[in-house]
Design a protein around this motif. Sequence first.
Motif, PDB file in Angstrom:
ATOM      1  N   UNK A   1       0.797  -1.226   0.000  1.00 44.08           N
ATOM      2  CA  UNK A   1       0.000   0.000   0.000  1.00 44.08           C
ATOM      3  C   UNK A   1       0.829   1.275   0.000  1.00 44.08           C
ATOM      4  N   UNK A   2       2.108   1.172   0.421  1.00 47.18           N
ATOM      5  CA  UNK A   2       2.956   2.354   0.501  1.00 47.18           C
ATOM      6  C   UNK A   2       2.774   3.120   1.802  1.00 47.18           C
ATOM      7  N   UNK A   3       3.539   4.190   1.957  1.00 43.48           N
ATOM      8  CA  UNK A   3       3.450   5.049   3.137  1.00 43.48           C
ATOM      9  C   UNK A   3       3.401   6.503   2.681  1.00 43.48           C
ATOM     10  N   UNK A   4       2.975   7.355   3.581  1.00 49.50           N
ATOM     11  CA  UNK A   4       2.871   8.767   3.248  1.00 49.50           C
ATOM     12  C   UNK A   4       4.254   9.401   3.106  1.00 49.50           C
ATOM     13  N   UNK A   5       4.393  10.271   2.110  1.00 56.51           N
ATOM     14  CA  UNK A   5       5.616  11.059   1.959  1.00 56.51           C
ATOM     15  C   UNK A   5       5.239  12.535   2.055  1.00 56.51           C
ATOM     16  N   UNK A   6       6.141  13.319   2.639  1.00 59.21           N
ATOM     17  CA  UNK A   6       5.886  14.731   2.908  1.00 59.21           C
ATOM     18  C   UNK A   6       6.971  15.586   2.280  1.00 59.21           C
TER      19      UNK A   6
END
Length: 257
Positions: free
Chosen positions: A144-149
């Motif tokens: 699903x991936x992870x959030x990147x900022x």
Amino acid sequence: MDANLRFWRAEGQSFFQRFLLWSDALDPLLLLKSTNEIQRTRLLIQNNEKTLSEPIQNNQTKQAFLLSLSSIHPDTDKIIPVLFRPPAFMPITLPLALPLAFMNRYVLKSSLMQLVVRKLLPAPLFGLTSAFTVAMVRSPEFENGIEVMDRNGKVIGVSKKAGEKAVMETALSRGVLFGTTFFLPEVLMYCVQRARFVKNPRALGSVRMFVIMSVLAGMLPASFSMFPQCGEIKRADLEPEILSSTEETEFFYNRGI
């Protein structure tokens, strides 16, 4: 960006800085802090107007951040259950030395089997098992991936490549942790026995447990510090659909533990 991640960006730029921070944040006494105290500390941090663009000089503020790092999940902003907090890692992990104590207590008939089972096998076995366990537990991040900022903490998308990078870094650090913890004590004990520092054979078991505890205590912050907690990923390494929404060149993510 979460306060914990902002703290890591400001205070954890180098391995040595991260090592010192983890050495304090892994203090088992932090597990005794009450929920109310953790919540008050978190509120204090969130109300603090400091941007964390420079190292914190106030010791009280730094202690508040240490409690936050050891108790609050930066993605959900919720209190982590006690058994899953970083300070609980050593009390839970230490009993895994116990099988070696039994193996060293009972002598195998074959000297070759002793060498393989008692000396050579544990380090790579536990290292690979630990890395594999991390990869399995965090496998949803692969899918699903992870959030990147961006550098201002604004979430610009969810990246599978960032998720893969975060999981692989964490799995490698766990493999190094347990592989070293089971390999280095054997080397040290070999030196102790060759030098005959311990005259009483019955005392070797206690010495071995002390050595294992010491190595584990040192390797915990070292392995946690191998990679930045607030990971960085380049623009060229992200998916095109994320890049289409921003002109930023550097992105950040929570590596996790």
